[in-house]
Design an enzyme around this catalytic site. Structure first.
Site, PDB file in Angstrom:
ATOM      1  N   LYS A 147      31.988 -12.664 -21.948  1.00  0.00           N
ATOM      2  CA  LYS A 147      32.360 -13.446 -22.875  1.00  0.00           C
ATOM      3  C   LYS A 147      33.691 -13.702 -23.317  1.00  0.00           C
ATOM      4  O   LYS A 147      34.191 -14.877 -23.522  1.00  0.00           O
ATOM      5  CB  LYS A 147      31.484 -13.072 -24.206  1.00  0.00           C
ATOM      6  CG  LYS A 147      31.729 -14.134 -25.439  1.00  0.00           C
ATOM      7  CD  LYS A 147      30.419 -13.730 -26.351  1.00  0.00           C
ATOM      8  CE  LYS A 147      30.357 -12.467 -26.605  1.00  0.00           C
ATOM      9  NZ  LYS A 147      31.363 -11.658 -27.479  1.00  0.00           N
ATOM     10  N   THR A 153      36.353 -13.285 -21.357  1.00  0.00           N
ATOM     11  CA  THR A 153      36.905 -13.969 -20.212  1.00  0.00           C
ATOM     12  C   THR A 153      36.552 -15.617 -20.284  1.00  0.00           C
ATOM     13  O   THR A 153      37.708 -16.393 -20.116  1.00  0.00           O
ATOM     14  CB  THR A 153      36.306 -13.285 -19.071  1.00  0.00           C
ATOM     15  OG1 THR A 153      36.527 -12.049 -18.787  1.00  0.00           O
ATOM     16  CG2 THR A 153      36.862 -13.869 -17.568  1.00  0.00           C
ATOM     17  N   ARG A 160      39.334 -10.710 -31.296  1.00  0.00           N
ATOM     18  CA  ARG A 160      39.583  -9.281 -31.682  1.00  0.00           C
ATOM     19  C   ARG A 160      40.438  -8.389 -31.446  1.00  0.00           C
ATOM     20  O   ARG A 160      40.665  -8.324 -29.927  1.00  0.00           O
ATOM     21  CB  ARG A 160      37.962  -8.481 -32.114  1.00  0.00           C
ATOM     22  CG  ARG A 160      37.283  -9.328 -33.259  1.00  0.00           C
ATOM     23  CD  ARG A 160      36.022  -8.898 -33.027  1.00  0.00           C
ATOM     24  NE  ARG A 160      35.161  -9.123 -31.742  1.00  0.00           N
ATOM     25  CZ  ARG A 160      34.185  -8.533 -31.067  1.00  0.00           C
ATOM     26  NH1 ARG A 160      33.571  -7.611 -32.051  1.00  0.00           N
ATOM     27  NH2 ARG A 160      33.550  -8.883 -30.104  1.00  0.00           N
ATOM     28  N   LYS A 213      34.709   0.888 -21.533  1.00  0.00           N
ATOM     29  CA  LYS A 213      35.034  -0.255 -20.777  1.00  0.00           C
ATOM     30  C   LYS A 213      36.350  -0.452 -20.326  1.00  0.00           C
ATOM     31  O   LYS A 213      36.591  -1.098 -19.326  1.00  0.00           O
ATOM     32  CB  LYS A 213      35.257  -1.280 -22.320  1.00  0.00           C
ATOM     33  CG  LYS A 213      33.878  -1.702 -23.149  1.00  0.00           C
ATOM     34  CD  LYS A 213      34.088  -2.380 -24.311  1.00  0.00           C
ATOM     35  CE  LYS A 213      34.137  -3.672 -23.923  1.00  0.00           C
ATOM     36  NZ  LYS A 213      33.896  -4.521 -25.382  1.00  0.00           N
ATOM     37  N   ALA A 247      30.327  -5.839 -33.536  1.00  0.00           N
ATOM     38  CA  ALA A 247      29.307  -6.652 -34.117  1.00  0.00           C
ATOM     39  C   ALA A 247      28.124  -6.200 -34.050  1.00  0.00           C
ATOM     40  O   ALA A 247      27.109  -6.782 -34.867  1.00  0.00           O
ATOM     41  CB  ALA A 247      29.250  -7.902 -32.811  1.00  0.00           C
ATOM     42  N   PHE A 268      29.010  -9.657 -29.075  1.00  0.00           N
ATOM     43  CA  PHE A 268      27.707  -9.610 -28.469  1.00  0.00           C
ATOM     44  C   PHE A 268      26.928 -11.017 -28.588  1.00  0.00           C
ATOM     45  O   PHE A 268      27.592 -11.877 -28.595  1.00  0.00           O
ATOM     46  CB  PHE A 268      26.844  -8.560 -29.009  1.00  0.00           C
ATOM     47  CG  PHE A 268      27.557  -7.174 -29.047  1.00  0.00           C
ATOM     48  CD1 PHE A 268      27.790  -6.653 -27.622  1.00  0.00           C
ATOM     49  CD2 PHE A 268      27.698  -6.328 -30.242  1.00  0.00           C
ATOM     50  CE1 PHE A 268      28.236  -5.442 -27.527  1.00  0.00           C
ATOM     51  CE2 PHE A 268      28.269  -4.983 -29.837  1.00  0.00           C
ATOM     52  CZ  PHE A 268      28.570  -4.589 -28.679  1.00  0.00           C
ATOM     53  N   PHE A 307      28.958 -16.052 -10.654  1.00  0.00           N
ATOM     54  CA  PHE A 307      28.981 -15.129  -9.786  1.00  0.00           C
ATOM     55  C   PHE A 307      28.820 -15.363  -8.237  1.00  0.00           C
ATOM     56  O   PHE A 307      28.002 -16.194  -8.212  1.00  0.00           O
ATOM     57  CB  PHE A 307      28.313 -13.688 -10.147  1.00  0.00           C
ATOM     58  CG  PHE A 307      28.694 -12.853 -11.431  1.00  0.00           C
ATOM     59  CD1 PHE A 307      28.967 -13.622 -12.546  1.00  0.00           C
ATOM     60  CD2 PHE A 307      29.179 -11.616 -10.995  1.00  0.00           C
ATOM     61  CE1 PHE A 307      29.419 -12.989 -13.698  1.00  0.00           C
ATOM     62  CE2 PHE A 307      29.915 -10.868 -12.257  1.00  0.00           C
ATOM     63  CZ  PHE A 307      29.753 -11.680 -13.534  1.00  0.00           C
ATOM     64  N   TRP A 340      37.314 -16.434 -14.223  1.00  0.00           N
ATOM     65  CA  TRP A 340      37.879 -15.298 -13.703  1.00  0.00           C
ATOM     66  C   TRP A 340      38.597 -15.483 -12.622  1.00  0.00           C
ATOM     67  O   TRP A 340      39.639 -14.864 -12.702  1.00  0.00           O
ATOM     68  CB  TRP A 340      36.578 -14.183 -13.682  1.00  0.00           C
ATOM     69  CG  TRP A 340      36.911 -13.001 -13.618  1.00  0.00           C
ATOM     70  CD1 TRP A 340      36.882 -11.682 -14.310  1.00  0.00           C
ATOM     71  CD2 TRP A 340      37.539 -12.282 -12.252  1.00  0.00           C
ATOM     72  NE1 TRP A 340      37.211 -10.531 -13.907  1.00  0.00           N
ATOM     73  CE2 TRP A 340      37.660 -10.882 -12.505  1.00  0.00           C
ATOM     74  CE3 TRP A 340      37.769 -12.587 -10.955  1.00  0.00           C
ATOM     75  CZ2 TRP A 340      38.120  -9.841 -11.645  1.00  0.00           C
ATOM     76  CZ3 TRP A 340      38.378 -11.565 -10.044  1.00  0.00           C
ATOM     77  CH2 TRP A 340      38.330 -10.401 -10.469  1.00  0.00           C
TER      78      TRP A 340
END
Lengths: 559, 559
Positions: free
Chosen positions: A75, A77, A98, A109, A277, A305, A385, A413
């Site tokens: 998200k 990205t 954020r 992460k 979130a 999220f 992907f 990406w």
């Protein structure tokens, strides 16, 4: 095509990128030199009071997602890549994100600034201390705790009941051992023993206030109105009763200015405030979004999220308090994640499975439905992907066609903004069409009505069960007249229900609210559901184990 | 003449001062643009690796004081004013100070950046979050705690004994309720219950390491060598056993660069690192002092509290580890404070009392003696107050003459550098004369010998009493071969003894060492004496009650 077999990590791509001096980025964005306070060469704070040009009243593009899975949706990205796409289309655009919390960075992460060629820079600074905003929030939060305990120790004029202090300490780390603690041990000189606990900083009311306040004055008024506990007569006690709202505002005054950085492609990015979130309201600060709207025609922002969490709160809380609306909503989805919602295990995601995908699309369908509930028309960003098959892509495209849902393939990406052009064009269509956005509930409704509305319209559930404890808390909240506030649900991000194992689009469920906590400074009521934790724990092998500094003093092991 | 009846507060004087852009200060100080990272307009970090000019090997002027009293001595003020005096004399000078801790700022002091016309600017930034160094240290310290507790929770491969963890959490606040806590409560999912406690950040070993490391590599090696506890076989456990030294170094890498600011008179000032001098080693960072020595011919620096604390540790710890020496030592004294040492109550200090002053001079005499023990010749800075009488001044001058001690009257609070010219000239005489500085003990001596040397030569006591607990700890330290390290005494700042009520120059006393704590990362052994606390508490009326933000977003209530 997005691929994770690329030889370069996000950190390496970021390190190889050439940044422009932040003063150049600021100039191009129309920020007066006088309003810019550089922090190093590539970060700066903006003083909104010193922006003299009239506001552009930028359109707001909100990026949300399907219910997240361990497969990853990308998200952040897509949010960055979409802004870069607008930038490539010569639109006057800013992205508003954020700030990452050190907890997840050190925990699982490793970084939270987008990925591949759709990142904000300087990646390692933003993921570490950045300009210190989260530390300032931590300090203000814990200073209040110290003032409360000191007040009790020094004679307790306010008759604070140590058993009824609801203000918790915070740490910007994942630290489960701090969830439940006893403080004040050691005898009469060491304070009053009492039960306490630490939340992660991004779950704190100070963070929420920081993100919802519209001015420094509003910030101070909100802090003054925080209820930190109750006295022995069970009357509420406010920060203004302690007289420390000025000192706490002083600790936050510099942090309160939004931070300016840039994407890999030189798109101006504001990164400010970072509530989670699931356990908080999940959106960057109103002052950041409004600063971006003042400077740019289009503001791309994200909420944490799935649309059941960050986006719901963006619309019902942030947009309501900020006085703006989302002009377009993007829902990020991936074939991989939808297959997981359809029952495929993480290790089998590389294999084509149209049947599972078809089942998993139900989850996407609910998020589309949710956005439409608010009177907005979504665009699905299908984040590609390398393992996606033509049959799988065709399945999703066919479903979108049948439901009249706009969809665009994204590949930011690998390609940066270029991989988001189709998405940007569809978002422009939606912006142009306009919408009839409206909040789902009125704050004047009862707490039960408001929560039921969220559960039914957003989660797709049947209704709400309040525990006896929650019912008592609601009665108290109503007694004090605090019920006319929006609701901030604290719920698992993994499921539309309060049970993180139920993927897809569950039906026939109820949500259990176990606690209702008034956050009068933030201006909302938190409903805790399921066993959601306000302080995460570290995994067995924290991401920190891979981190370090190389001989040139640069970060390694962030990703 | 120094006076507190002036209508302007320190904050007001600071706010009225005109600062030069930090890039100008840097340029004048010979700092390459490439080595400068601005933080706002008036603060910057210096990357020492990018300073290309050969080192000037600046002379080091250490400012210390008599034993502090509630009357106030003005050591930071004299330090800044002395640097400004050198600046006025066209000397190439820098001042190197410690960073203030938020604990005392919010608690009692309200600010720690000098006073009157001898201040470092921007005063409000430096006293609040500055460039975030203390927050980075807090984060690194507490991340280690989280890693330790997580290791135990996730299977405890290292067999960490939860009862023998010596690593404590920290908070950069005065918060007595956190001195003794129990963490990990709430059942098996919430970690292992154990006793823990919080120190103030400035007392932490990470702060000491930060101030003693000579390079980023040295910083990481020191962190790796921290002993955080013991296993069930009572063997020591190191940070390197957890494998998180890289992550902790990463959290500190930006903070580790020294901060550049300026005095009111535009003298370049480096402010970096800030351990307390009573519970830690009390000196700014070696990297800051060495950076200043590289850039300037004269570096004026201070060490906390009296010469029995900060200066003793400057000489026996910092100078030893940094490989330099104090070329001159200034002892700050006031008539008021010496009268308190002679028995006058705080409320009666305005009245002339030559007899009490004569008695109180004994305290100054011991500090003069201490500096001479190290082979250095002190200069007494007599920091003038408006209430000082001619008879009182004559008494001190006569005593100095009889003892062959250089003395200069200073009035930098009111006059800035001009009020420190006489002092600067006398300091230059001392620098020119050279000295035979030597540490007081050899690290190869036994712990008992080293502590006894400090007690006898610096405090003027008879000897040391080690508690049974301390004796056991010494035996263990010797068993592990950790005894060949310097000593960091933790002792009351108010008295040369371990009893804060014994002012003047007590004799015939012994010091009780109740605990000896190995700090292998810092490279010293901490000896706790008396009831010295490593986490302060707030007073009944914290300074925070007066603090706030005005309509222009500026601080009020700092002083």
């Amino acid at each position: 095509m997005t691929t994770h077999s690329t030889p370069l990590s996000d950190l390496e791509i970021a390190a190889n990128a050439t940044m422009q001096p932040i003063v150049n980025i600021a100039k191009a964005a129309g920020i007066d030199e006088d309003a810019l306070e550089p922090y190093g060469r590539y970060k700066a704070k903006i003083d909104p009071a010193k922006l003299n040009a009239p506001s552009k009243n930028g359109k707001v593009v909100l990026v949300t997602a399907i219910s997240p899975t361990p497969a990853g949706e990308g998200k952040s990205t897509v949010t960055v890549g979409l802004a870069d796409a607008f930038h490539q289309l010569n639109k006057n655009v800013m992205v508003a994100l954020r700030e990452p919390s050190l907890g997840p960075v050190m925990g699982v992460k490793g970084g939270a600034t987008g990925g591949g060629y759709a990142q904000v820079l300087p990646m390692e600074d933003i993921n570490l201390h950045f300009t210190g905003d989260l530390h300032a929030i931590t300090a203000a939060n814990n200073a209040l705790s110290a003032f409360i305990d000191n007040h009790i120790h020094q004679g307790n004029v306010l008759n604070v009941d140590p058993r009824r202090i609801i203000w918790k300490r915070v740490m910007d780390l994942n630290d489960r051992a701090l969830r439940n603690v006893i403080v004040g041990l050691g005898g009469p000189a060491q304070g009053m023993p009492r039960e306490d606990g630490f939340d992660i900083t991004v779950a704190s009311e100070i963070m929420a206030i920081f993100c919802l306040a519209t001015s420094l004055e509003d910030l101070q008024n909100r802090i003054a109105n925080i209820v930190f506990g109750y006295n022995f007569a069970r009357e509420p006690l406010f920060v203004k009763d302690l007289g420390v709202e000025g000192a706490l505002t002083l600790l936050l005054k510099d942090a309160f200015k939004p931070n300016l950085v840039q994407t890999i492609e030189g798109t101006p990015a504001i990164i400010h405030g970072g509530p989670f979130a699931n356990i908080a309201h999940g959106c960057n600060s109103i002052v950041a979004t409004q600063t971006a709207r003042k400077l740019a025609d289009i503001v791309v922002t994200e909420a944490g999220f799935g649309s059941d969490l960050g986006a719901e709160k963006f619309m019902n809380i942030k947009a309501r308090q900020g006085g703006f609306k989302p002009d377009a909503v993007v829902i990020v989805a991936t074939v991989r994640a939808l297959k997981m919602h359809g029952g495929v295990a993480k290790n089998n995601l590389k294999e084509e499975n149209v049947e599972a995908l078809q089942a998993g699309i139900e989850n996407l369908a609910k998020h589309v439905d949710t956005v439409r509930q608010f009177g907005a028309e979504p665009v699905v960003a299908l984040n590609r992907f390398i393992t996606d098959t033509e049959a799988e892509l065709a399945t999703i495209l066919a479903w979108c066609a049948s439901e009249g849902v706009r969809i665009a393939r994204t590949n930011v990406w690998e390609q940066g903004g270029k991989g988001g052009i189709e998405l940007a064009e569809k978002v422009l269509e939606v912006i142009e069409a306009g919408n009839n956005f409206a909040q789902l509930y009125d704050v004047e409704q009862s707490i039960e009505q408001k929560v039921t509305t969220i559960v039914q319209k957003v989660y797709g559930g049947d209704g709400v069960h309040f525990t006896e404890k929650a019912k008592k808390q609601i009665a108290q909240i109503e007694q004090f007249g605090w019920d006319v506030l929006p609701i901030c649900m604290a719920k698992s991000q993994y499921s539309l229900t309060d049970d993180p194992t139920r993927l897809g689009r569950p039906t026939g469920f109820t949500i259990t609210v176990r606690e209702v906590i008034p956050k009068l400074g933030a201006g909302f009521l938190v409903c805790l559901t399921g066993d959601i934790m306000t302080m995460p724990g570290l995994p067995k092998e924290p991401a920190a184990l891979r981190m370090g500094v190389n001989e040139e003093g640069k970060a390694v092991g962030l990703f």
